[in-house]
Design an enzyme around this catalytic site. Structure first.
Site, mmCIF file in Angstrom:
data_model
loop_
_atom_site.group_PDB
_atom_site.id
_atom_site.type_symbol
_atom_site.label_atom_id
_atom_site.label_comp_id
_atom_site.label_asym_id
_atom_site.label_seq_id
_atom_site.Cartn_x
_atom_site.Cartn_y
_atom_site.Cartn_z
ATOM 1 N N HIS A 115 37.988 60.037 30.880
ATOM 2 C CA HIS A 115 38.698 58.773 31.071
ATOM 3 C C HIS A 115 38.759 58.481 32.569
ATOM 4 O O HIS A 115 39.113 59.361 33.362
ATOM 5 C CB HIS A 115 40.119 58.901 30.509
ATOM 6 C CG HIS A 115 40.801 57.602 30.244
ATOM 7 N ND1 HIS A 115 41.789 57.456 29.295
ATOM 8 C CD2 HIS A 115 40.653 56.358 30.792
ATOM 9 C CE1 HIS A 115 42.217 56.196 29.280
ATOM 10 N NE2 HIS A 115 41.537 55.520 30.191
ATOM 11 N N LEU A 118 42.229 53.015 34.774
ATOM 12 C CA LEU A 118 43.634 53.132 34.399
ATOM 13 C C LEU A 118 43.755 54.206 33.325
ATOM 14 O O LEU A 118 43.296 54.020 32.197
ATOM 15 C CB LEU A 118 44.163 51.796 33.884
ATOM 16 C CG LEU A 118 45.567 51.825 33.245
ATOM 17 C CD1 LEU A 118 46.603 52.339 34.229
ATOM 18 C CD2 LEU A 118 45.947 50.452 32.723
ATOM 19 N N ILE A 159 36.453 53.728 30.232
ATOM 20 C CA ILE A 159 36.698 53.114 31.535
ATOM 21 C C ILE A 159 37.645 51.936 31.293
ATOM 22 O O ILE A 159 37.294 50.959 30.642
ATOM 23 C CB ILE A 159 35.390 52.699 32.238
ATOM 24 C CG1 ILE A 159 35.674 52.094 33.619
ATOM 25 C CG2 ILE A 159 34.519 51.798 31.379
ATOM 26 C CD1 ILE A 159 34.444 51.989 34.513
ATOM 27 N N GLU A 160 38.863 52.065 31.782
ATOM 28 C CA GLU A 160 39.943 51.155 31.383
ATOM 29 C C GLU A 160 40.410 50.278 32.536
ATOM 30 O O GLU A 160 40.757 50.772 33.616
ATOM 31 C CB GLU A 160 41.123 51.971 30.832
ATOM 32 C CG GLU A 160 42.252 51.117 30.283
ATOM 33 C CD GLU A 160 43.271 51.921 29.486
ATOM 34 O OE1 GLU A 160 44.337 51.357 29.171
ATOM 35 O OE2 GLU A 160 43.013 53.102 29.186
ATOM 36 N N VAL A 161 40.428 48.982 32.283
ATOM 37 C CA VAL A 161 40.950 47.952 33.190
ATOM 38 C C VAL A 161 40.404 48.141 34.611
ATOM 39 O O VAL A 161 41.139 48.292 35.588
ATOM 40 C CB VAL A 161 42.493 47.926 33.189
ATOM 41 C CG1 VAL A 161 42.983 46.617 33.821
ATOM 42 C CG2 VAL A 161 43.053 48.030 31.784
#
Length: 266
Positions: A115, A118, A159-161
């Site tokens: 991850h 974010l 891959i977040e925000v």
């Protein structure tokens, strides 16, 4: 015709060729719906994939259970946890723990999804629940995190925000399968929560979420119907309308007389 469940090799071969679909599902019903709808990948609570009925409901979903790393323990604990899930039918595991833990699992050939961007369990390090990588320096930090996941042996990363331009540039420069949650179409898969898609979430809705149904309103309607049904039952008991003769059984008169004689002699 039934679908073939993709392998890690299949997902790697599809990188850059089409957008995969990914959902976070919490129940067997949601997993079955994802299967029937043609979703490619699901993230699930560990207990769901451990349910013996799971693979009957979702035979072709590439399934990735995950939990907060602080719920599991040491790197060795993670390996034991991951093998148990792998044996139950998981295709990969999600892990937001450190690179050493990811490497420990990858060294034992456990497919691991990391991850970046974010990361809710580490949001304090990046300023809270907001976009990550909006400056050149912070974007470089996201890229370096991806490279460290590569080195550790991960097969992919949520891959977040992260800004779409950054996510696209990173995805083009990594062998990892990049799962976009609010990071645009330059990645390999689009990832949403079933709760958001179904309109079950009554709280804050993330920018990247999209609501396709209003289950919250349906739950409200069902709850109102539940209360109404219970209220009618209470009223029937109080008025004597329940039970009716069709709800009970009777004794034959002769047997009743014998019984009452026996009770009377007692």
């Amino acid at each position: 015709m039934s679908r073939k469940r993709p392998t890690v090799a299949d997902l790697r071969a599809m990188k850059g060729k089409r957008q995969l679909t990914m959902l976070r599902v919490l129940t067997l019903d949601e997993a079955e719906a994802a299967e029937r709808a043609g979703v490619d990948i699901v993230s699930v609570p560990p207990e769901l994939v451990l349910n013996p009925q799971y693979r009957d409901a979702a035979p072709s979903l590439f399934t990735m259970p995950g939990d907060n790393f602080f719920e599991i323990g040491t790197a060795d604990d993670f390996v034991r946890w991951a093998f148990r899930l792998y044996k139950a039918g998981a295709d990969a595991v999600y892990c937001s723990a450190g690179y050493a833990t990811i490497k420990r699992m990858a060294d034992d050939a456990i497919p691991v999804i990391g991850h970046v961007g974010l990361i809710p369990s580490r949001a304090t390090w990046t300023g809270g629940f907001k976009a990550v990588g909006k400056s050149a320096d912070t974007a470089m930090q996201v890229f370096e995190a991806v490279k460290q996941l590569e080195a550790a042996g991960a097969i992919g990363a949520e891959i977040e925000v992260v800004p779409v331009e950054v996510a696209k540039a990173i995805s083009e420069r990594t062998s990892l399968i990049m799962l976009s949650m609010g990071a645009g179409t330059g990645c390999d898969a689009q990832y949403l929560f079933a709760d958001d898609i179904l309109g079950q979430n009554r709280g804050h809705m993330p920018r990247h979420s999209k609501i396709y149904r209003n289950f919250a309103a349906e739950y409200d309607r069902l709850q109102a119907e539940r209360v109404a049904a219970f209220s009618e039952y209470v009223a029937d008991v109080n008025s004597g309308a329940y039970p009716e003769d069709r709800h009970i059984v009777h004794m034959e008169p002769a047997e009743l007389r014998l019984f009452l004689d026996k009770v009377g002699r007692g």
